[in-house]
Design a protein around this motif. Structure first.
Motif, PDB file in Angstrom:
ATOM      1  N   VAL A 299       0.841  -1.200   0.000  1.00 53.37           N
ATOM      2  CA  VAL A 299       0.000   0.000   0.000  1.00 53.37           C
ATOM      3  C   VAL A 299       0.878   1.252   0.000  1.00 53.37           C
ATOM      4  CG1 VAL A 299      -1.651   1.353   1.343  1.00 53.37           C
ATOM      5  CG2 VAL A 299      -1.978  -1.108   1.076  1.00 53.37           C
ATOM      6  N   LEU A 300       1.928   1.237   0.822  1.00 55.24           N
ATOM      7  CA  LEU A 300       2.848   2.373   0.856  1.00 55.24           C
ATOM      8  C   LEU A 300       3.527   2.577  -0.490  1.00 55.24           C
ATOM      9  CD1 LEU A 300       4.614   4.553   2.282  1.00 55.24           C
ATOM     10  CD2 LEU A 300       6.194   2.682   2.859  1.00 55.24           C
ATOM     11  N   LEU A 301       4.016   1.503  -1.090  1.00 55.30           N
ATOM     12  CA  LEU A 301       4.700   1.605  -2.376  1.00 55.30           C
ATOM     13  C   LEU A 301       3.764   2.118  -3.466  1.00 55.30           C
ATOM     14  CD1 LEU A 301       6.795  -1.698  -2.321  1.00 55.30           C
ATOM     15  CD2 LEU A 301       7.629   0.635  -1.969  1.00 55.30           C
ATOM     16  N   GLN A 302       2.512   1.685  -3.436  1.00 49.40           N
ATOM     17  CA  GLN A 302       1.540   2.183  -4.410  1.00 49.40           C
ATOM     18  C   GLN A 302       1.323   3.687  -4.236  1.00 49.40           C
ATOM     19  OE1 GLN A 302      -2.304   0.319  -4.253  1.00 49.40           O
ATOM     20  NE2 GLN A 302      -2.895   1.091  -6.260  1.00 49.40           N
ATOM     21  N   GLU A 303       1.251   4.121  -2.989  1.00 55.58           N
ATOM     22  CA  GLU A 303       1.058   5.548  -2.725  1.00 55.58           C
ATOM     23  C   GLU A 303       2.268   6.349  -3.189  1.00 55.58           C
ATOM     24  OE1 GLU A 303      -0.676   8.388   0.868  1.00 55.58           O
ATOM     25  OE2 GLU A 303       0.206   6.444   1.363  1.00 55.58           O
ATOM     26  N   LEU A 304       3.461   5.829  -2.928  1.00 58.02           N
ATOM     27  CA  LEU A 304       4.673   6.505  -3.381  1.00 58.02           C
ATOM     28  C   LEU A 304       4.739   6.549  -4.903  1.00 58.02           C
ATOM     29  CD1 LEU A 304       7.308   5.007  -0.896  1.00 58.02           C
ATOM     30  CD2 LEU A 304       6.484   7.365  -0.946  1.00 58.02           C
ATOM     31  N   TYR A 305       4.367   5.431  -5.538  1.00 56.26           N
ATOM     32  CA  TYR A 305       4.477   5.351  -6.995  1.00 56.26           C
ATOM     33  C   TYR A 305       3.525   6.318  -7.688  1.00 56.26           C
ATOM     34  CZ  TYR A 305       5.844   3.000 -11.317  1.00 56.26           C
ATOM     35  OH  TYR A 305       6.372   2.716 -12.562  1.00 56.26           O
ATOM     36  N   THR A 306       2.355   6.516  -7.102  1.00 59.13           N
ATOM     37  CA  THR A 306       1.351   7.381  -7.729  1.00 59.13           C
ATOM     38  C   THR A 306       1.510   8.854  -7.334  1.00 59.13           C
ATOM     39  OG1 THR A 306      -0.202   6.848  -5.945  1.00 59.13           O
ATOM     40  CG2 THR A 306      -0.340   5.543  -7.953  1.00 59.13           C
ATOM     41  N   LYS A 307       1.853   9.110  -6.079  1.00 60.53           N
ATOM     42  CA  LYS A 307       1.905  10.486  -5.590  1.00 60.53           C
ATOM     43  C   LYS A 307       3.297  11.109  -5.620  1.00 60.53           C
ATOM     44  CE  LYS A 307      -2.045   9.882  -2.460  1.00 60.53           C
ATOM     45  NZ  LYS A 307      -2.499   9.948  -1.041  1.00 60.53           N
ATOM     46  N   ARG A 308       4.334  10.256  -5.729  1.00 64.13           N
ATOM     47  CA  ARG A 308       5.707  10.763  -5.750  1.00 64.13           C
ATOM     48  C   ARG A 308       6.465  10.154  -6.934  1.00 64.13           C
ATOM     49  NH1 ARG A 308       8.444  12.500  -1.320  1.00 64.13           N
ATOM     50  NH2 ARG A 308      10.063  12.817  -2.892  1.00 64.13           N
TER      51      ARG A 308
END
Length: 269
Positions: free
Chosen positions: A88-97
């Motif tokens: 979940v964290l990696l998905q958030e990083l990939y999309t938002k950062r």
């Protein structure tokens, strides 16, 4: 930031530190050998909940420009709660950062590919890829590692493998249509030894910073817990632990990726 998903053998910790310390020292050497030299700064988070770790929050990456996920005895395809939380964290990083570059080694390679829609599973026959192994390079692999050789050699300790490459159609929207996804190498055991997406992802199934003692210990740990049951195979692999490998070449390539030097490398493919 180095995301530690396991701990080395206790004797290795005494001699070389945690996986983040080992990788930091390895990349410092690669940075010093670059012209001009490249500096390295590392933060680390240990995330294995069973051993007291905790997955960091998205907000903790405010000043971070790259993430490297280590190897682990855990299965990247499992639904262990901390693994799902990390995804979940990696998905958030990939999309938002999108400015943050992702790299992964062994388990880390598999987890990033899982994030991007790949299928990850144990080798069907139960066979392990162990010790000093050749990896056949694709044309992109040769460009990334700046070599004319057809193969590189690295230490391997894995049974699980990525069996399908990340694709736009299976990535849940993470990979835009038309994005070039490169597999940079393959072996007899594992066809996807690493993945490269310009400015976003650079992974490797094999280990780049293992020395002879680490190879012996990491294999023996898996024998002792019953994961590796072919003792003859394990012993043969240990006998290759002293052989020269190309971990410095791979570290240099990943460092160039993290610094954005290879941002245009796939335009001719």
């Amino acid at each position: 930031m180095v995301i530690e998903t396991d701990e080395p053998h206790p004797d290795t910790i005494k001699e070389r530190g945690s996986f983040s310390h080992i990788l930091y020292n390895h990349f410092v050497k690669a940075g010093n050998n670059h012209d001009p030299p490249l500096g390295i700064e590392v933060e680390q988070r240990f995330v294995v909940a069973e051993k007291g770790g905790k997955v960091p929050l998205f907000e903790e990456f405010k000043d971070i420009n790259s993430v490297l996920i280590t190897g682990s005895v855990f299965d990247a395809y499992s639904d262990n709660p901390w693994i799902l939380e990390l995804l979940v964290l990696l998905q958030e990083l990939y999309t938002k950062r999108p400015d943050i570059k992702l790299s992964g080694i062994c388990f880390g390679h598999q987890l990033i590919c899982r994030l991007l829609g790949s299928k990850v599973e144990a080798e069907p026959s139960g066979d392990w890829e162990l010790g000093h192994c050749p990896i056949q390079l694709t044309p992109m692999g040769k460009r990334l590692f700046r070599t004319e050789e057809d193969k590189i050699y690295l230490h391997q300790i894995h049974q699980d493998q990525v069996v399908s490459p990340p694709l736009s159609s299976s990535s849940g929207g993470l990979i835009p249509e038309g994005t070039k996804v490169h597999v940079w190498g393959s072996s007899v055991h594992t066809q996807m030894q690493g993945v490269f997406i310009a400015n976003r992802v650079f992974t490797t199934q094999a280990h780049l910073a293992f020395d002879e003692s680490m190879v012996h210990r990491q294999i023996q740990m898996r024998v002792d817990r019953g994961s590796v049951q072919d003792i003859e195979h394990a012993d043969r692999a240990k006998e290759t632990a002293h052989l020269e490998h190309d971990g410095n070449v791979v570290a240099a390539a990943i460092l160039r990726f993290l610094y954005g030097e290879d941002s245009d490398i796939d335009k001719q493919y």
